[in-house]
Design a protein around this motif. Structure first.
Motif, PDB file in Angstrom:
ATOM      1  N   LEU A  44      57.619  38.250  41.176  1.00  0.00           N
ATOM      2  CA  LEU A  44      58.203  37.720  42.403  1.00  0.00           C
ATOM      3  C   LEU A  44      58.971  36.446  42.079  1.00  0.00           C
ATOM      4  N   ILE A  45      60.217  36.381  42.513  1.00  0.00           N
ATOM      5  CA  ILE A  45      61.039  35.193  42.283  1.00  0.00           C
ATOM      6  C   ILE A  45      61.510  34.662  43.636  1.00  0.00           C
ATOM      7  N   PHE A  46      61.252  33.389  43.879  1.00  0.00           N
ATOM      8  CA  PHE A  46      61.718  32.721  45.101  1.00  0.00           C
ATOM      9  C   PHE A  46      62.713  31.642  44.709  1.00  0.00           C
ATOM     10  N   LYS A  84      65.997  25.476  41.560  1.00  0.00           N
ATOM     11  CA  LYS A  84      64.659  25.211  42.065  1.00  0.00           C
ATOM     12  C   LYS A  84      64.075  26.486  42.680  1.00  0.00           C
ATOM     13  N   GLY A  85      62.768  26.651  42.515  1.00  0.00           N
ATOM     14  CA  GLY A  85      62.102  27.811  43.088  1.00  0.00           C
ATOM     15  C   GLY A  85      60.791  28.088  42.381  1.00  0.00           C
ATOM     16  N   PHE A  86      60.280  29.302  42.554  1.00  0.00           N
ATOM     17  CA  PHE A  86      59.012  29.706  41.942  1.00  0.00           C
ATOM     18  C   PHE A  86      59.163  31.082  41.313  1.00  0.00           C
ATOM     19  N   ILE A  87      58.375  31.337  40.282  1.00  0.00           N
ATOM     20  CA  ILE A  87      58.238  32.676  39.728  1.00  0.00           C
ATOM     21  C   ILE A  87      56.756  32.974  39.618  1.00  0.00           C
ATOM     22  N   CYS A  88      56.386  34.141  40.103  1.00  0.00           N
ATOM     23  CA  CYS A  88      54.979  34.535  40.127  1.00  0.00           C
ATOM     24  C   CYS A  88      54.881  35.952  39.564  1.00  0.00           C
ATOM     25  N   GLN A  89      54.002  36.143  38.599  1.00  0.00           N
ATOM     26  CA  GLN A  89      53.825  37.470  38.015  1.00  0.00           C
ATOM     27  C   GLN A  89      52.351  37.844  38.095  1.00  0.00           C
TER      28      GLN A  89
END
Length: 314
Positions: free
Chosen positions: A72-74, A115-120
């Motif tokens: 997931l990439i925000f 800027k943002g988040f990455i969730c795996q």
């Protein structure tokens, strides 16, 4: 002591990511020094959540690849360009994109993300104590045939960021990640996303339903089944009807979809494995290596061997 060790390892992993260079890229990607692998605390949890600027330091493109985890990439600021299968997606401010586990993806450039988040996270995390496969069917963006992008209104950004910050905290500040907590926050996040996700399961034409199912079936069977009539029989329609539906919805024939997915799978295997061309031909359903090589060259313009060498030199 355990927490100090965990933080120290995180810093070490971050340094490895920052110094990751294109030289010998394919070998590093395949080996234990793959920076994404380094982010998992153990082989059993397969989870991380970090701010993008902490890990997106690679200065090179990524050829067709896939992972056993969902990603997931925000993006809160900047722009991210990614290909999922054959479709290119541009994700920008206040948008999220999900790369389902097993989906082949490629990246041209990751330098425009600010800027943002990455969730795996591994799919098994979602069916632990509080989940079920029926529950996950509600989230279209987790499916290969679903719409992976979600655009968020400004008023909901704070809620999304709070959840991602909590996931980051669970990953970064604890020696042992509690996957029940992770699962709870991920499901909450998915329901927030679902309010604005473009659904493909309801209110669509029969042709779109058949095409979505066809895409899912290709993903599951294309390594061994290349004939349109195989897929049409699974869908209880004639080959002509399947082809008409797929062409109407996507602009491409069913045969074209099958061929393009075979090619993507072959590219992934050429990049992300050390299998020989002959072994790869077998993996994607070709008994004759020379026929596979002709198929690949006709579609790509170069032989499988030259494609692999081109990646190695990139």
């Amino acid at each position: 002591m355990i927490l100090d060790y965990t933080i120290k390892m995180k810093k070490k992993h971050a340094e490895k990511i920052k110094t990751y260079s294109p030289s010998g890229f394919r070998e590093k990607f395949l080996g234990e020094d793959n920076p994404i692998h380094l982010l998992f605390k153990s082989n059993s949890d397969h989870f991380f959540c970090l701010e993008i600027e902490e890990i997106m330091q690679m200065q090179h493109p990524v050829p067709p690849s896939k992972h056993s985890c969902h990603t997931l990439i925000f993006i809160s600021s900047g722009q991210h360009v990614m290909k999922l299968g054959h479709q290119e997606y541009i994700t920008t401010d206040n948008e999220m994109i999900m790369v389902p586990a097993g989906q082949i993806f490629s990246l041209e450039n990751v330098n425009n993300i600010h800027k943002g988040f990455i969730c795996q996270f591994h799919p098994d995390i979602l069916i632990r104590k509080y989940g079920s496969r029926e529950l996950l069917n509600e989230f279209d963006f987790l499916k290969i045939s679903g719409n992976p992008k979600v655009s968020l209104p400004q008023e909901d950004i704070g809620s999304i960021v709070n959840i991602l910050e909590r996931l980051k905290k669970e990953y970064s500040e604890t020696a042992f990640t509690d996957l029940n907590i992770v699962q709870s926050y991920l499901i909450t996040l998915f329901y927030e996303m679902n309010k604005y996700a473009v659904k493909t399961a309801k209110g669509i034409s029969a042709a779109e339903v058949i095409t979505a199912k066809f895409k899912e079936l290709i993903h599951d069977h294309v390594k061994s089944q290349h004939q349109v009539n195989y897929y049409s029989s699974l869908l209880s329609v004639t080959p002509n009807h399947l082809n008409k539906c797929v062409k109407t919805v996507t602009g491409k024939s069913a045969v074209k979809w099958i061929d393009e997915n075979i090619l993507l799978e072959a590219k992934y295997l050429l990049f992300q494995t050390t299998l020989s061309v002959g072994e790869i031909a077998t993996r994607v359903g070709f008994e004759d290596q020379s026929y596979f090589s002709r198929f690949f060259k006709k579609a790509e313009g170069i032989s499988p061997i030259r494609y692999r060498k081109m990646i190695d030199k990139s």
